[in-house]
Design an enzyme around this catalytic site. Structure first.
Site, mmCIF file in Angstrom:
data_model
loop_
_atom_site.group_PDB
_atom_site.id
_atom_site.type_symbol
_atom_site.label_atom_id
_atom_site.label_comp_id
_atom_site.label_asym_id
_atom_site.label_seq_id
_atom_site.Cartn_x
_atom_site.Cartn_y
_atom_site.Cartn_z
ATOM 1 N N LYS A 146 -2.620 27.634 8.845
ATOM 2 C CA LYS A 146 -2.031 27.111 10.080
ATOM 3 C C LYS A 146 -0.727 27.866 10.311
ATOM 4 O O LYS A 146 -0.208 28.527 9.397
ATOM 5 C CB LYS A 146 -1.779 25.608 9.951
ATOM 6 C CG LYS A 146 -0.867 25.213 8.783
ATOM 7 C CD LYS A 146 -0.726 23.702 8.695
ATOM 8 C CE LYS A 146 0.130 23.301 7.494
ATOM 9 N NZ LYS A 146 0.285 21.834 7.406
ATOM 10 N N ASN A 149 2.095 27.899 7.800
ATOM 11 C CA ASN A 149 1.882 28.578 6.515
ATOM 12 C C ASN A 149 1.738 30.085 6.662
ATOM 13 O O ASN A 149 1.278 30.759 5.736
ATOM 14 C CB ASN A 149 0.641 27.999 5.813
ATOM 15 C CG ASN A 149 0.910 26.606 5.256
ATOM 16 O OD1 ASN A 149 2.058 26.224 5.048
ATOM 17 N ND2 ASN A 149 -0.148 25.847 5.029
ATOM 18 N N ASP A 166 1.709 28.375 0.639
ATOM 19 C CA ASP A 166 1.197 27.026 0.374
ATOM 20 C C ASP A 166 -0.266 27.019 -0.044
ATOM 21 O O ASP A 166 -1.181 26.843 0.765
ATOM 22 C CB ASP A 166 1.400 26.123 1.596
ATOM 23 C CG ASP A 166 1.225 24.649 1.226
ATOM 24 O OD1 ASP A 166 0.791 24.364 0.088
ATOM 25 O OD2 ASP A 166 1.526 23.782 2.068
ATOM 26 N N THR A 185 -5.079 20.074 7.655
ATOM 27 C CA THR A 185 -4.300 19.589 8.790
ATOM 28 C C THR A 185 -5.256 19.364 9.961
ATOM 29 O O THR A 185 -5.974 20.292 10.333
ATOM 30 C CB THR A 185 -3.207 20.606 9.153
ATOM 31 O OG1 THR A 185 -2.387 20.824 7.992
ATOM 32 C CG2 THR A 185 -2.338 20.107 10.287
#
Length: 365
Positions: A146, A149, A166, A185
């Site tokens: 995402k 990151n 991450d 997410t």
């Protein structure tokens, strides 16, 4: 067995070896702080992961999950992926000493630019693809790709160096071993995650499609007015290239996105397919020219991206709760839903998409 696992991490006070400075970010069970190695003076990022203290507790991260993240980070070394320097442990935390990536988020950098052509945009997408390609050749899925990151090593140069960060949700995909889980997410999860189906490397490719859509418009393809609408949009592959946001976008770019946002994982572009797509790797001069002439409407991008960054009622935990209820209706054991698997280490910034006409099923589904 437990003793050998304990030996993986250095049983030493990290504060004795590093000067701990300001906080850089935080998540559900992790805090990242800037630090400096006393011996060398080199700056790093220290990620303090709160350990789960007992099987009954739901606070903190299990040792097994921390070890998985560490083992993956120890295995990978690539210019577009954050590097692990060392690991320490105390009674409450495991501390990962990571490469300091101080250039900020890619999308924050793009929002400050005065102009951006698709040719320039593909230079960033290509770096993301190259990092993911390295992971996928090693059968590693990131599962939390995402904008938050995707970081820049140094934003002071014309085409900054991208770093994927991450790896708290990353998994090794084993041949012949079915892997199902609920995590990630909400805005970026693939349909197979929402549907609790077997997962593989293809889930990352879906996320790259969502990221590219946002990069070219600032808007988010699947985010609805509420959680249920978002999940429904994902499972129905219900999105469109709104004229307001994509009027200057090339057909090459739309084709790239459309071939990633495909429900059938077998028909979705693989990482190799994505790298060789003509939008990323033009085959003739006309395609090169199309990328140069096609521009991103940065005014729209900024407006939509600011809205993306608002903290709304969404959270990864709420996604997990929703899917947990769905699984119970299907008669599945709710124990498959481990708390860590429903969260990312980074707080979830979510998007509110501009209200539009009633959504129709996309022809790309």
């Amino acid at each position: 067995m437990w003793i050998s696992r304990m030996a993986v991490f250095k049983q030493q006070r990290v504060e004795d070896l590093y000067s701990i400075a300001e906080e850089l970010g935080s998540g559900q069970f992790a805090i990242v702080k800037r630090c400096q190695e006393k011996k060398t003076g080199v700056n790093y990022a220290a990620k303090f992961i709160k350990k789960r203290q007992s099987r009954a507790s739901r606070r903190g991260v299990t040792r097994e999950e921390i070890e998985r993240e560490v083992n993956i980070l120890r295995e990978i070394k690539h210019p577009n992926i954050v590097t692990l320097h060392d690991v320490y442990e105390n009674k409450t935390d495991v501390v990962l000493i990571l490469e300091l990536v101080s250039g900020g988020e890619l999308f924050d950098f793009l929002a400050q630019k005065e102009s951006l052509s698709e040719e320039e945009a593909t230079r960033f997408i290509k770096q993301i693809l190259e990092g993911v390609n390295y992971l996928h050749t090693r059968k590693i899925a990131h599962f939390d790709l995402k904008p938050e990151n995707i970081m820049l090593l140094d934003k002071s140069i014309p085409v900054p160096h991208i770093k994927l960060i991450d790896f708290g949700l990353a998994h090794k995909i084993e041949d012949g071993v079915e892997f199902k889980n609920i995590f990630g997410t909400p805005e970026f999860v693939a349909p197979e995650i929402v549907n609790y189906e077997p997962l593989g490397l293809a889930a990352d490719m879906w996320s790259i499609g969502v990221i590219t859509y946002i990069l070219l418009s600032g808007a988010s393809p699947f985010l609805g007015e509420n959680k249920q609408e978002t999940l429904s949009n994902i499972t129905a592959v219900n999105y469109e290239f709104d004229e307001e946001f994509f009027s200057h976008t090339s057909d090459l770019a739309k084709d790239f996105i459309s071939k990633l946002l495909v429900q059938d994982t077998r028909k979705r572009l693989s990482i190799q397919d994505a790298l060789s797509h003509v939008w990323i790797m033009p085959k003739d001069k006309s395609q090169v020219l199309v990328r140069k002439r096609s521009v991103i409407n940065l005014e729209n991008f900024r407006k939509q991206y600011v809205r993306r960054r608002w903290k709304l009622s969404y959270s990864v935990v709420s996604l997990c709760n929703h899917l947990s209820r769905s699984l119970k209706k299907k008669g599945l054991d709710s124990e498959v839903l481990k708390p860590r698997n429903c969260e990312s280490d980074v707080e979830d910034d979510t998007v509110k998409r501009k209200p539009s006409l009633p959504r129709r099923r996309s022809s790309t589904s």
